[in-house]
Enzyme design. Structure first.
Site, mmCIF file in Angstrom:
data_model
loop_
_atom_site.group_PDB
_atom_site.id
_atom_site.type_symbol
_atom_site.label_atom_id
_atom_site.label_comp_id
_atom_site.label_asym_id
_atom_site.label_seq_id
_atom_site.Cartn_x
_atom_site.Cartn_y
_atom_site.Cartn_z
ATOM 1 N N THR A 2 116.876 -93.484 -38.953
ATOM 2 C CA THR A 2 116.665 -93.432 -37.511
ATOM 3 C C THR A 2 115.599 -94.449 -37.113
ATOM 4 O O THR A 2 114.784 -94.867 -37.936
ATOM 5 C CB THR A 2 116.183 -92.040 -37.068
ATOM 6 N N ASP A 3 115.610 -94.831 -35.842
ATOM 7 C CA ASP A 3 114.527 -95.658 -35.319
ATOM 8 C C ASP A 3 113.931 -94.963 -34.104
ATOM 9 O O ASP A 3 114.312 -93.836 -33.780
ATOM 10 C CB ASP A 3 115.017 -97.076 -35.000
ATOM 11 N N GLN A 4 112.985 -95.612 -33.457
ATOM 12 C CA GLN A 4 112.279 -94.888 -32.405
ATOM 13 C C GLN A 4 113.089 -94.731 -31.130
ATOM 14 O O GLN A 4 112.618 -94.104 -30.181
ATOM 15 C CB GLN A 4 110.901 -95.494 -32.150
ATOM 16 N N GLY A 60 115.695 -93.041 -31.478
ATOM 17 C CA GLY A 60 116.317 -91.770 -31.816
ATOM 18 C C GLY A 60 117.748 -91.904 -32.292
ATOM 19 O O GLY A 60 118.502 -90.922 -32.294
#
Lengths: 154, 154, 154, 154
Positions: free
Chosen positions: D18-20, D22
């Site tokens: 995942t990345d920021q 979401g």
């Protein structure tokens, strides 16, 4: 020649390193430690690329890391790296990961590596390599759980 | 309901995880531990996705891992996972990473996590979550450097 | 103010990026493109961190990349990055990845991004952001399979 | 023996992916394609591990991918994979990445690979390998920008 025994390497947190908590994912710190170790070796006169070409492998045998504060996207992070111990077959590094701008301590860590030969068998660390790696006392307490004293295994 | 307190999760080493030594890169093991922890929680009745949706964050505060034998491309790896300790704000997991076919022990590890709230502030682990996480004695000695005894910090 | 419309970003291939063929794993190039895009935006006066804080998301909607020569451990790689097209909801970037020392072309690529709002719904690219992103003709032929002409979709 | 010419491989989105925003970070899809390709080869009777041991390398020479909808943490993703073309030195795969539960199409992609020998020089694809790789028409339109027709290069 005097070389700095605690080297500093900068890494900038890229988007792929963030997770859905909005912070740098914890496993990425191990890559930063690896990058810092490679730069430390280079600054000590021991290019890891050349060591591998000469038949040596340094493989990670143990890692301990304590995360203190999160790093975030686009933060510039400074990894301080030093040699803790050199034994006949084993080198141990210490690390302090800091926020480059405000100096906050983000993590502390130790990584132990074993010397292997090109066939991945146990080897001795070549003397000329060991001579380049000068241990220093930890400039920062690593605060790793129950690491009550340095080990002398090798 | 009785649930197995030592869960097993399989991961297959993919090509992206290898490095030029021809083995799985050491930082990847932390991802495998994360995958195994997520499955462990699921099997204990505590989906981490649902915990996050309910406002809880479990963030890694410490990792210690000892690498014993390499994993290679296409190897099927079994990660055994258990809870070592549950405190008011902190959970510690133990792991044994094994080669799935011949059972060789590849690595042992511990990961400590802190409970945070959605704003990333320190929180208490909800009681109903803590109740699902039953500690067991280590089924395998972790053999982590100088981890002389379990900690009781929290 | 005149800014260079083709920016250059350096990345050094670290050990985690190698695979057992002894070259940088192909998916890592996408991370390098991301790093270069972030630096390009910064140099154009549009910090992606600030854009996100202001509620904009730029999400990758398409990537095409052609690999020409391998990058190896410890190589210093230069990523040249430019804007190919700006439309109301979409920006397309072009890239040339080169060996920093000898200038060999390692890969060419395009990445298209869509503007989304903080709720991940389609959005328009803010005018002041679009104004900072000046398209230029490809300085290098990308040579992507059957990409016979630029698209005008958006 | 009849083998399914469009294979299906499941991957579960883990936290590291995942990345920021979401969602699963876009470069991770290339790893999923790699995992699916390895399984496709295995199901066709061509273990990539064995091909490498026999001196063959299949290196990615081109990737094109179109992202349609995001994948999220803990989602189970199904990667459908097939051979699009086999030439003397080159194999091209097609992919449809779908949400395993509701069948939504998340991404479509093509990956071209070149045959190399163990010294990383251009090679011919061994006939017995080529014979195992049966091209099929795309079961899903890939919709890649400007890929106006299949190529016949090799």
């Amino acid at each position: 020649m005097t070389v700095s025994r605690v080297t500093e390497t900068l890494v900038r947190v890229n988007y792929s390193e963030t997770d859905q908590m909005g912070v740098a994912y914890h496993a990425r710190y191990l890559v930063w430690l690896d990058i810092a170790r490679t730069e430390h070796l280079r600054q000590c006169g021991a290019s890891y690329r050349e060591l591998e070409a000469a038949g040596l492998r340094l493989v990670v045998s143990e890692v301990a890391i304590r995360y203190r504060q999160p790093a975030r996207f686009d933060d510039l992070v400074r990894v301080r790296c030093w040699v803790r111990e050199v034994a006949s077959r084993r080198v141990t590094f210490g690390y302090a990961v800091e926020h480059a701008e405000d100096g906050r301590l983000l993590a502390t860590a130790m990584v132990a590596l074993l010397a292997l030969d090109a066939a991945m068998g146990l080897a001795r660390l070549p003397k000329q390599v060991g001579a380049l790696l000068q241990p220093v006392p930890d400039p920062v307490a690593l605060g790793l759980t129950s690491e009550t004293q340095r080990t002398s295994r090798a």
